[in-house]
Design a protein around this motif. Structure first.
Motif, PDB file in Angstrom:
ATOM      1  N   SER B  59       0.832  -1.205   0.000  1.00 31.97           N
ATOM      2  CA  SER B  59       0.000   0.000   0.000  1.00 31.97           C
ATOM      3  C   SER B  59       0.866   1.254   0.000  1.00 31.97           C
ATOM      4  CB  SER B  59      -0.915   0.017   1.219  1.00 31.97           C
ATOM      5  OG  SER B  59      -1.802  -1.061   1.162  1.00 31.97           O
ATOM      6  N   GLN B 101      -6.809   1.111  -0.535  1.00 36.55           N
ATOM      7  CA  GLN B 101      -7.268   0.021   0.324  1.00 36.55           C
ATOM      8  C   GLN B 101      -8.379   0.510   1.253  1.00 36.55           C
ATOM      9  OE1 GLN B 101      -4.068  -1.813   2.499  1.00 36.55           O
ATOM     10  NE2 GLN B 101      -5.235  -3.669   2.826  1.00 36.55           N
ATOM     11  N   GLU B 181      -6.144  -4.183  -3.220  1.00 33.81           N
ATOM     12  CA  GLU B 181      -7.116  -5.155  -2.736  1.00 33.81           C
ATOM     13  C   GLU B 181      -8.537  -4.783  -3.139  1.00 33.81           C
ATOM     14  OE1 GLU B 181      -6.453  -6.662   1.141  1.00 33.81           O
ATOM     15  OE2 GLU B 181      -4.340  -6.194   1.109  1.00 33.81           O
TER      16      GLU B 181
HETATM   17 MG   LIG Z   1      -2.140  -2.610   2.195  1.00 33.39          MG
END
Ligand SMILES: [Mg+2]
Ligand SMILES: Nc1ncnc2c1ncn2[C@@H]1O[C@H](COP(=O)(O)OP(=O)(O)OP(=O)(O)O)[C@@H](O)[C@H]1O
Lengths: 412, 274
Positions: B59, B101, B181
Motif C-alpha cells: 500500500s 485500500q 485489494e
Molecule cells: Mg495494504
C-alpha cells in the motif's frame, strides 16, 4: 421515458420511491427519525418562542417589533453565514464577534475621525476581514494551528485593536442623516417591491424544478412528481406573501434584511451548485479522501476562513450602521455565541460536512426572536446571557444526538 | 467498454511501451523503512500483481505512486519522462488512478458526488443530470448492486463502496490503474466483473497494478507477479510459477508457516488413512 423500460435509477426494487404526496410525507418522517432533522428544530423552536413570548407580552408579535427584529437579524446573520462556512469544514472561528467590532471601529475612525469617504471606509473594514481570514488559514495550513486556538488569540488581539483605534473616548457617533446610517435604521422596501421579492423564491423553485424535471426525464431518470413541486412553491409563496403583508402593516421589509437574504441565496448556490461547494462538503466529511481526489484542500480552508472573517467584518459594518455608532461594546457580549448558535440551530453540524446557507437565516431568526423577547420582558442581561447559553447548549445537544442517530442509520 | 472519452483515445500508449519505471524507491516513516530500493516496471497493456505479506509495503508503494506519500529517495519515470508527484492531483493529472485500500470516499456525500469528486462536470453550474447518467452507466458496467446513487455513501455496504471506488478510478480515463485489494469485500459476481474489467482495461492498452492476497485471482489476471517482502523486491514471477515458489518469496523461506502447515496436514492425513 418509454413504458416498458424502467428509469435508470428505478431498477432496484428494494428502494421505495416517492411517487405520491403521501410517499413524500412518509419519506419526510423517515428522515427525521434517522436524525436528518432539516428545518424541523427551527419550526418547532419558532412556534414555542412565539407562543411563550406573545403570551407574556403581546407586543412581541406586533408588526413593527418584527420589523426591528429583521434589522437585527441582518447584522448577526451575516456573521453566522460566515460561521456556516467554517463549520462545514469542521473548524470554528471564535473571533467573529471581535472581528465585527473591529470592523465597525474601522468604519467609524476612518469615516468620522479621518474624513474618508464612506465606501472607502467600508472597503477598508472588509479588507481587514480578508486579511485576518487569510492569516488564520496560513496558521492552520502551514503551522497546523487548530482554528480554535488561532481564533481565540485573534479574539483578544482584535478586541485590543478595536479599543486601541477607538482611543480614550471609546465611542464614535455616526452622522444620523447619512445614507449609511439610514440603511441600518429606516430604509424599507417599497410595498410593491417587497411583494415582488416574495414571489421570487416560489417562482425560482418552480422554474428550476421544471427544467430539472425536463432534463431528468429526457435522460431517462426519475423526476420529482409535479404535484410536489407545485405544492412546495405554492406553500412557500403563500407564506412569504403573508409575511410581507403582515410586515407591511408595520414599517415593511428592511433593505438591510433583503441584502442579507440575497447573500444567503448566493451562498446557497455556491455551496450546492458549484465545484467549490462540493469540495467544501468533501473536505468537511473526509479531508484525506478529498485530498486524494485531487482537491486542493489548503485552498478550500483558505476560502472558508477568508469568507468567514470577511462576512464577520461585513456584519460589523452593518451593525455600525444599525447602531449609528462605533463603540467599544460593538461585537462584544453575546454576538460571538449568537452567530455560532444560529448556524447550529439552523442545522449546521459542528462535526463538519453537514449544513447549508439557510441555516444562518433560519437560525438567526430563532436567536433574534429569543433575544428580542427577553428584551421586551425587561430582563437583565445577566439572565439573557444565561438563557442564550442554555439555548446554544440545547442546539449542540440536538446536533450530537442527531449525528449519533444518523450514524446508526447510515446517513453520516 | 464505453467509459472512454475522446481525450483518452487520442493518445493510447502503444502496447508494450513502458508506462511506469521506478528505480531505487525508498520510503521511511521516521525510524521505519517501509520501502527500500524498490524497482518496478509497468508496461502498457500489462497487469502487474503486487503481492506480499501484511505490512510488506504494498500500500505504501501505491500511495507513493498516487502522490499521497513522497518517496524519501528514488526516481519515477512516467511514459519515459522523470516526474515528481507532489500531491494526488498531480498523479491524477498524469493519468495515474488509484483505488485505495481504505477506499477514501466521503461518507457524507452521495454516490454521484463521490464518483466525480474533484472533477465535476460544469464547475460553476454542476451538471447533476449528466453526472447521474454517467454514474449509472459506469456502475452498470461493473454489475454494481447499488440501489440509489443519491444516497450518502454511509448507507452502502462495504462491497458497494468498493465498487464505487473502482468506478471512480475509471472515470478520468487514466493510463494506469492501481487497485489496492479491490476485491477484498466483493461478492462472487462482482469479483468476476472486476477481473473482467481488469482484462478489458488491459486490452485497451492501460497498465494495471493489482494488489491482492488471493493467489487465485492474481494468477487469473496477472501477466507478472512482483513480490515484496519487508519493503524490498523479493522476486518477479510469471503466473505459471508454483505456489511453493511464490510462498517462499513472500515469506522469505522455503521452510515457512504455509509449508509447515501443509506438511502437518499431509502427515495427519497419512496417519488417518494408515
Ligand atoms: Mg495494504
Ligand atoms: N502513515 C504511516 N506512518 C508510519 N508507518 C507507516 C505508515 N503507513 C505504513 N506504515 C508502515 O509501513 C509498513 C508497510 O505498510 P503497508 O500499508 O504498505 O503494508 P501492506 O503491504 O499494504 O500490508 P497489507 O497487506 O496489510 O495491506 C508497515 O510496517 C506500516 O507500519
Amino acid at each position: 421515458m418509454s413504458q416498458n423500460q424502467p428509469a435508470l435509477d428505478r431498477s432496484d426494487e428494494r428502494v421505495r420511491h416517492e411517487e405520491t404526496l403521501s410517499d413524500s410525507l412518509r419519506a419526510f418522517f423517515d428522515r427525521i427519525r434517522s436524525g436528518d432533522l432539516g428545518v424541523l428544530p427551527v419550526i418547532v423552536g419558532l412556534i414555542v418562542i412565539s407562543v411563550v413570548f406573545s403570551s407574556l407580552n403581546p407586543v412581541f408579535l406586533a408588526p413593527n417589533n418584527l420589523v426591528n427584529m429583521l434589522f437585527d437579524c441582518a447584522t448577526v446573520g451575516m456573521i453566522s453565514l460566515g460561521i456556516v462556512c467554517v463549520l462545514l469544514l469542521g473548524e470554528i472561528d471564535l473571533s467573529v464577534g471581535s472581528m465585527s467590532g473591529f470592523a465597525s471601529a474601522i468604519v467609524g475612525v476612518l469615516w468620522v475621525n479621518m474624513g474618508w469617504p464612506v465606501p472607502a471606509a467600508i472597503a477598508a473594514a472588509i479588507l481587514a476581514g480578508v486579511v485576518v481570514g487569510a492569516l488564520y488559514a496560513l496558521l492552520y495550513n502551514r503551522l497546523g494551528m487548530p482554528s480554535f486556538i488561532a481564533s481565540l488569540s485573534g479574539l483578544l488581539a482584535m478586541l485590543g485593536m478595536q479599543l486601541y483605534i477607538l482611543g480614550p473616548t471609546g465611542s464614535i457617533n455616526l452622522p444620523y442623516a447619512s445614507p449609511f446610517v439610514k440603511f441600518g435604521q429606516v430604509m424599507i422596501m417599497p410595498d410593491w417591491f417587497a411583494y415582488l421579492a416574495a414571489l421570487l423564491p416560489g417562482a425560482g423553485i418552480l422554474l428550476n424544478g421544471l427544467s430539472a424535471r425536463r432534463r431528468r426525464l429526457a435522460a431517462n431518470l426519475s423526476a420529482q412528481p409535479m404535484t410536489n413541486l407545485v405544492l412546495k412553491a405554492g406553500a412557500l409563496t403563500a407564506g412569504l406573501l403573508f409575511a410581507v403583508w403582515y410586515l407591511n402593516l408595520g414599517r415593511g421589509v428592511p433593505w438591510m434584511f433583503g441584502l442579507f437574504v440575497l447573500l444567503v441565496v448566493v451562498m446557497n448556490y455556491a455551496l450546492t451548485r458549484t465545484k467549490w461547494g462540493r469540495s467544501m462538503f468533501a473536505v468537511g466529511g473526509n479531508r484525506e479522501a478529498a485530498r486524494r481526489s485531487g482537491i486542493n484542500v489548503r485552498r478550500i480552508y483558505l476560502s472558508a476562513f477568508v469568507l468567514c472573517s470577511t462576512l464577520a467584518a461585513l456584519g460589523g459594518v452593518l451593525s455600525a450602521s444599525r447602531l449609528a455608532s462605533s463603540s467599544q461594546q460593538a461585537g462584544t457580549g453575546d454576538v460571538n455565541l449568537n452567530a455560532i448558535a444560529a448556524a447550529v440551530i439552523g442545522g449546521t453540524s459542528l462535526f463538519g460536512g453537514r449544513g447549508s446557507a439557510w441555516a444562518a437565516l433560519l437560525g438567526i431568526i430563532v436567536i433574534q426572536a429569543i433575544s428580542n423577547g427577553l428584551t421586551l420582558l425587561n430582563l437583565s442581561s445577566s439572565l439573557r446571557y444565561m438563557i442564550t447559553g442554555g439555548v446554544l447548549a440545547i442546539a449542540v445537544i440536538v446536533d450530537s444526538l442527531a449525528r449519533r442517530s444518523r450514524m446508526s442509520h447510515g446517513r453520516a | 467498454m464505453n467509459v472512454t472519452s475522446p481525450a483518452a483515445e487520442a493518445a493510447p500508449p502503444a502496447t508494450g511501451e513502458t508506462i511506469l519505471r521506478l528505480r531505487g524507491i525508498s520510503k521511511k516513516f521516521g525510524a521505519v523503512s517501509a520501502l527500500t530500493d524498490i524497482a518496478l516496471d509497468v508496461h502498457a497493456g500489462e497487469v502487474v500483481a503486487l503481492v506480499g505479506d501484511n505490512g510488506a509495503g504494498k500500500s505504501t508503494l501505491v500511495k507513493v505512486l498516487a502522490g499521497v506519500h513522497q518517496p524519501t529517495s528514488g526516481t519515477i519515470e512516467f511514459c519515459g519522462q522523470e516526474v515528481t508527484l507532489p500531491d494526488p492531483g498531480a498523479a491524477l493529472h498524469l493519468g495515474i488512478a488509484t483505488v485505495f485500500q481504505d477506499l477514501a470516499l466521503c461518507e457524507n456525500l452521495d454516490v454521484v458526488a463521490n464518483l466525480f469528486l474533484g472533477h465535476e462536470m460544469a464547475p460553476w453550474r454542476l451538471d447533476e443530470v449528466g453526472m447521474e447518467v454517467r454514474a449509472w452507466t459506469l456502475l452498470r458496467e461493473l454489475a454494481a448492486r447499488i440501489p440509489s446513487v443519491r444516497e450518502p455513501i454511509a448507507s452502502l455496504s462495504g462491497g458497494q463502496r468498493q465498487t464505487v471506488a473502482i468506478a471512480r478510478s475509471l472515470l478520468l480515463n487514466p493510463k494506469i490503474i492501481m487497485l489496492d485489494e479491490p476485491t477484498a469485500a466483493l461478492g462472487v459476481a462482482q469479483t468476476a466483473e472486476v477481473l473482467n474489467l481488469i482484462e478489458r482495461v488491459r486490452d485497451r492498452g492501460l497498465g494495471v497494478i493489482i494488489i491482492s492476497h488471493n493467489m487465485e485471482d492474481v494468477r487469473a489476471v496477472a501477466d507478472r507477479i512482483v513480490v515484496l517482502r519487508l519493503g524490498r523486491n523479493s522476486g518477479v514471477f510469471t503466473p505459471e510459477a508454483s505456489n511453493n515458489e511464490l510462498v517462499a518469496a513472500i515469506t522469505g523461506a522455503t521452510e515457512n508457516a504455509v509449508s509447515r502447515r501443509s506438511a502437518r496436514k499431509a502427515a495427519e492425513h497419512g496417519e488417518i488413512s494408515a
